[in-house]
Design a protein around this motif. Sequence first.
Motif, PDB file in Angstrom:
ATOM      1  N   PRO A  52       0.842  -1.193   0.000  1.00 49.54           N
ATOM      2  CA  PRO A  52       0.000   0.000   0.000  1.00 49.54           C
ATOM      3  C   PRO A  52       0.879   1.245   0.000  1.00 49.54           C
ATOM      4  N   PRO A  53       0.306   2.395  -0.268  1.00 46.12           N
ATOM      5  CA  PRO A  53       1.077   3.627  -0.195  1.00 46.12           C
ATOM      6  C   PRO A  53       1.665   3.832   1.206  1.00 46.12           C
ATOM      7  N   ASP A  54       2.761   4.556   1.251  1.00 51.53           N
ATOM      8  CA  ASP A  54       3.426   4.907   2.493  1.00 51.53           C
ATOM      9  C   ASP A  54       2.392   5.440   3.496  1.00 51.53           C
ATOM     10  N   THR A  55       2.503   5.042   4.742  1.00 53.03           N
ATOM     11  CA  THR A  55       1.515   5.461   5.750  1.00 53.03           C
ATOM     12  C   THR A  55       1.466   6.971   5.904  1.00 53.03           C
ATOM     13  N   ARG A  56       2.598   7.639   5.722  1.00 53.32           N
ATOM     14  CA  ARG A  56       2.602   9.111   5.810  1.00 53.32           C
ATOM     15  C   ARG A  56       1.836   9.717   4.637  1.00 53.32           C
ATOM     16  N   SER A  57       2.015   9.162   3.441  1.00 50.52           N
ATOM     17  CA  SER A  57       1.257   9.651   2.281  1.00 50.52           C
ATOM     18  C   SER A  57      -0.236   9.475   2.519  1.00 50.52           C
ATOM     19  N   GLN A  58      -0.604   8.322   3.035  1.00 53.92           N
ATOM     20  CA  GLN A  58      -2.021   8.060   3.307  1.00 53.92           C
ATOM     21  C   GLN A  58      -2.573   9.022   4.357  1.00 53.92           C
ATOM     22  N   ALA A  59      -1.816   9.240   5.421  1.00 56.11           N
ATOM     23  CA  ALA A  59      -2.290  10.106   6.510  1.00 56.11           C
ATOM     24  C   ALA A  59      -2.501  11.539   6.034  1.00 56.11           C
ATOM     25  N   HIS A  60      -1.558  12.064   5.280  1.00 61.62           N
ATOM     26  CA  HIS A  60      -1.690  13.439   4.787  1.00 61.62           C
ATOM     27  C   HIS A  60      -2.821  13.538   3.758  1.00 61.62           C
ATOM     28  N   ALA A  61      -2.966  12.520   2.911  1.00 62.78           N
ATOM     29  CA  ALA A  61      -4.034  12.522   1.912  1.00 62.78           C
ATOM     30  C   ALA A  61      -5.407  12.476   2.583  1.00 62.78           C
ATOM     31  N   VAL A  62      -5.566  11.635   3.605  1.00 62.07           N
ATOM     32  CA  VAL A  62      -6.858  11.507   4.300  1.00 62.07           C
ATOM     33  C   VAL A  62      -7.277  12.840   4.899  1.00 62.07           C
ATOM     34  N   ARG A  63      -6.317  13.597   5.415  1.00 62.60           N
ATOM     35  CA  ARG A  63      -6.649  14.917   5.995  1.00 62.60           C
ATOM     36  C   ARG A  63      -7.250  15.861   4.964  1.00 62.60           C
ATOM     37  N   ARG A  64      -6.962  15.613   3.705  1.00 61.95           N
ATOM     38  CA  ARG A  64      -7.512  16.455   2.630  1.00 61.95           C
ATOM     39  C   ARG A  64      -8.669  15.770   1.905  1.00 61.95           C
ATOM     40  N   TYR A  66      -8.732  12.471   0.629  1.00 59.81           N
ATOM     41  CA  TYR A  66      -8.369  11.487  -0.388  1.00 59.81           C
ATOM     42  C   TYR A  66      -8.041  10.152   0.277  1.00 59.81           C
ATOM     43  N   ASP A  67      -8.647   9.084  -0.204  1.00 60.49           N
ATOM     44  CA  ASP A  67      -8.414   7.751   0.341  1.00 60.49           C
ATOM     45  C   ASP A  67      -7.508   6.970  -0.607  1.00 60.49           C
ATOM     46  N   LEU A  68      -6.309   6.648  -0.154  1.00 55.46           N
ATOM     47  CA  LEU A  68      -5.339   5.913  -0.963  1.00 55.46           C
ATOM     48  C   LEU A  68      -5.243   4.447  -0.557  1.00 55.46           C
ATOM     49  N   SER A  69      -6.030   4.037   0.415  1.00 54.58           N
ATOM     50  CA  SER A  69      -5.840   2.733   1.058  1.00 54.58           C
ATOM     51  C   SER A  69      -6.001   1.530   0.126  1.00 54.58           C
ATOM     52  N   ALA A  70      -6.759   1.642  -0.934  1.00 51.09           N
ATOM     53  CA  ALA A  70      -6.971   0.504  -1.836  1.00 51.09           C
ATOM     54  C   ALA A  70      -5.860   0.358  -2.879  1.00 51.09           C
ATOM     55  N   LEU A  71      -5.013   1.356  -3.009  1.00 54.19           N
ATOM     56  CA  LEU A  71      -3.974   1.330  -4.040  1.00 54.19           C
ATOM     57  C   LEU A  71      -2.827   0.410  -3.632  1.00 54.19           C
ATOM     58  N   ARG A  72      -2.187  -0.211  -4.622  1.00 52.89           N
ATOM     59  CA  ARG A  72      -1.055  -1.107  -4.386  1.00 52.89           C
ATOM     60  C   ARG A  72       0.041  -0.816  -5.397  1.00 52.89           C
ATOM     61  N   ALA A  73       1.275  -0.851  -4.919  1.00 51.98           N
ATOM     62  CA  ALA A  73       2.430  -0.541  -5.761  1.00 51.98           C
ATOM     63  C   ALA A  73       2.653  -1.607  -6.819  1.00 51.98           C
ATOM     64  N   ARG A  74       3.075  -1.139  -7.974  1.00 50.74           N
ATOM     65  CA  ARG A  74       3.477  -2.025  -9.060  1.00 50.74           C
ATOM     66  C   ARG A  74       4.501  -1.298  -9.911  1.00 50.74           C
ATOM     67  N   GLN A  75       5.210  -2.055 -10.703  1.00 48.44           N
ATOM     68  CA  GLN A  75       6.197  -1.487 -11.606  1.00 48.44           C
ATOM     69  C   GLN A  75       5.569  -1.254 -12.974  1.00 48.44           C
ATOM     70  N   ILE A  76       6.000  -0.212 -13.645  1.00 49.96           N
ATOM     71  CA  ILE A  76       5.524   0.056 -14.998  1.00 49.96           C
ATOM     72  C   ILE A  76       5.945  -1.111 -15.909  1.00 49.96           C
ATOM     73  N   VAL A  77       5.064  -1.469 -16.822  1.00 49.07           N
ATOM     74  CA  VAL A  77       5.329  -2.571 -17.760  1.00 49.07           C
ATOM     75  C   VAL A  77       5.120  -2.074 -19.186  1.00 49.07           C
ATOM     76  N   ASP A  78       5.647  -2.827 -20.138  1.00 45.05           N
ATOM     77  CA  ASP A  78       5.568  -2.414 -21.544  1.00 45.05           C
ATOM     78  C   ASP A  78       4.140  -2.143 -22.006  1.00 45.05           C
ATOM     79  N   ALA A  79       3.182  -2.923 -21.534  1.00 48.22           N
ATOM     80  CA  ALA A  79       1.785  -2.737 -21.945  1.00 48.22           C
ATOM     81  C   ALA A  79       1.252  -1.360 -21.565  1.00 48.22           C
ATOM     82  N   ASP A  80       1.799  -0.745 -20.516  1.00 48.43           N
ATOM     83  CA  ASP A  80       1.344   0.586 -20.091  1.00 48.43           C
ATOM     84  C   ASP A  80       1.518   1.627 -21.192  1.00 48.43           C
ATOM     85  N   PHE A  81       2.547   1.463 -22.002  1.00 51.28           N
ATOM     86  CA  PHE A  81       2.799   2.447 -23.056  1.00 51.28           C
ATOM     87  C   PHE A  81       1.749   2.384 -24.153  1.00 51.28           C
TER      88      PHE A  81
END
Length: 159
Positions: A52-64, A66-81
Amino acid sequence: MKNFSILLVCMGNICRSPTAHGVLQHKAAAAGLAGRIRVDSAGTHNYHPGSPPDTRSQAHAVRRGYDLSALRARQIVDADFETHDLILVMDWDNLALVQGQSAQRHHPKIRRLTEFCERHNSAVVPDPYYGGAQGFESVLDLIEDACDGLLKHVKAQLD
């Protein structure tokens, strides 16, 4: 009806790009464009796959509101282009890495997110990972501004 797809990219996909992902998704929904604008995020490096996103990113986003809790990190892949209309990076290093990974024909769609800022004058969204709370607030300030300008740009493409 035309749709538009945007990929937001930073180094590890746990601070800046998921923050931009959450902010843009929220703003698109508020503008009535949730079904027409697809938002995703990825990292140039595979440091935190599935995390999940960094807990600090989530905490600051929630104060404004924005809910980032469902997002998960991944690497860019060729299909993205192929699948995204715009690929927006957070800084110069990520711009070079993404351009280096993609075919020349995709370079016009690879840009810096801050190119869409309307109020702030910053070439990049700085990485807040090793800094304090103010860095995460500054990132949100830049991202909110850029997302406002980006939505205007995308609306013009959809009309």
